[in-house]
Design a protein around this motif. Structure first.
Motif, PDB file in Angstrom:
ATOM      1  N   LEU A 114      -2.850  40.648  19.900  1.00  0.00           N
ATOM      2  CA  LEU A 114      -1.989  39.500  20.161  1.00  0.00           C
ATOM      3  C   LEU A 114      -1.242  39.528  18.709  1.00  0.00           C
ATOM      4  O   LEU A 114       0.083  39.256  18.832  1.00  0.00           O
ATOM      5  CB  LEU A 114      -2.741  38.143  20.037  1.00  0.00           C
ATOM      6  CG  LEU A 114      -3.438  37.847  21.321  1.00  0.00           C
ATOM      7  CD1 LEU A 114      -4.291  36.476  21.130  1.00  0.00           C
ATOM      8  CD2 LEU A 114      -2.367  37.773  22.641  1.00  0.00           C
ATOM      9  N   ALA A 115      -1.592  39.713  17.632  1.00  0.00           N
ATOM     10  CA  ALA A 115      -0.606  39.888  16.464  1.00  0.00           C
ATOM     11  C   ALA A 115       0.434  41.046  16.512  1.00  0.00           C
ATOM     12  O   ALA A 115       1.499  40.893  16.258  1.00  0.00           O
ATOM     13  CB  ALA A 115      -1.681  40.112  15.170  1.00  0.00           C
ATOM     14  N   GLY A 116      -0.292  42.051  17.218  1.00  0.00           N
ATOM     15  CA  GLY A 116       0.729  43.296  17.254  1.00  0.00           C
ATOM     16  C   GLY A 116       1.793  43.117  18.227  1.00  0.00           C
ATOM     17  O   GLY A 116       3.188  43.437  18.070  1.00  0.00           O
ATOM     18  N   VAL A 117       1.589  42.365  19.450  1.00  0.00           N
ATOM     19  CA  VAL A 117       2.524  42.014  20.300  1.00  0.00           C
ATOM     20  C   VAL A 117       3.604  40.899  19.817  1.00  0.00           C
ATOM     21  O   VAL A 117       4.784  41.276  20.089  1.00  0.00           O
ATOM     22  CB  VAL A 117       1.831  41.522  21.802  1.00  0.00           C
ATOM     23  CG1 VAL A 117       2.959  40.906  22.635  1.00  0.00           C
ATOM     24  CG2 VAL A 117       1.074  42.589  22.347  1.00  0.00           C
ATOM     25  N   ALA A 118       2.861  40.146  19.196  1.00  0.00           N
ATOM     26  CA  ALA A 118       3.962  38.967  18.402  1.00  0.00           C
ATOM     27  C   ALA A 118       4.881  39.782  17.667  1.00  0.00           C
ATOM     28  O   ALA A 118       5.938  39.330  17.563  1.00  0.00           O
ATOM     29  CB  ALA A 118       3.038  37.869  17.723  1.00  0.00           C
TER      30      ALA A 118
END
Length: 125
Positions: A114-118
């Motif tokens: 999720l952090a990477g996609v964000a």
């Protein structure tokens, strides 16, 4: 805006994976003489099994949507969003169906995804 379409594609792909897996149960019990006959009987089993075919059609509809959305989107945004979030949606839908998340590393992995996609999305906006 295209990021929303890729999230929808990832949801369509990921949420259907556990259903496709469950719908194909029993295919390993099909025994026929000859490779062609074996293949045809397995194909018949899958096509006639609504528990397999419905999620498969939804999954493939996600592929069509992905293809259509790629025409107006950046690949550097499309690929990370769809591939990583598909993993996330697969785990979550499996969990909703009763599959156990066995290791704490899975939760950490989901947060990192999720952090990477964000980060990818915020960099492109």
């Amino acid at each position: 805006m295209s990021a929303c379409w890729f999230i929808l594609v990832a949801a369509m792909w990921g949420a259907t994976n556990p259903f496709i897996k469950r719908g194909s149960r029993g295919i390993e019990n099909i025994r026929e003489n000859g490779k062609v006959r074996q293949f045809l009987m397995e194909l018949k089993f899958l096509i006639c099994n609504w528990k397999y075919i419905v999620p498969f059609v939804i999954n493939q509809s996600g592929s069509v949507l992905y293809y259509l959305t790629l025409a107006s989107a950046e690949l550097s945004l499309a690929v990370p969003i769809t591939n990583s979030l598909t993993f996330l949606f697969t785990i979550l839908s499996g969990w909703c169906l009763g599959d156990k998340i066995r290791h704490w590393e899975t939760y950490v992995g989901m947060l990192l995804v999720l952090a990477g996609v964000a980060l990818c999305v915020s960099d492109k906006m």
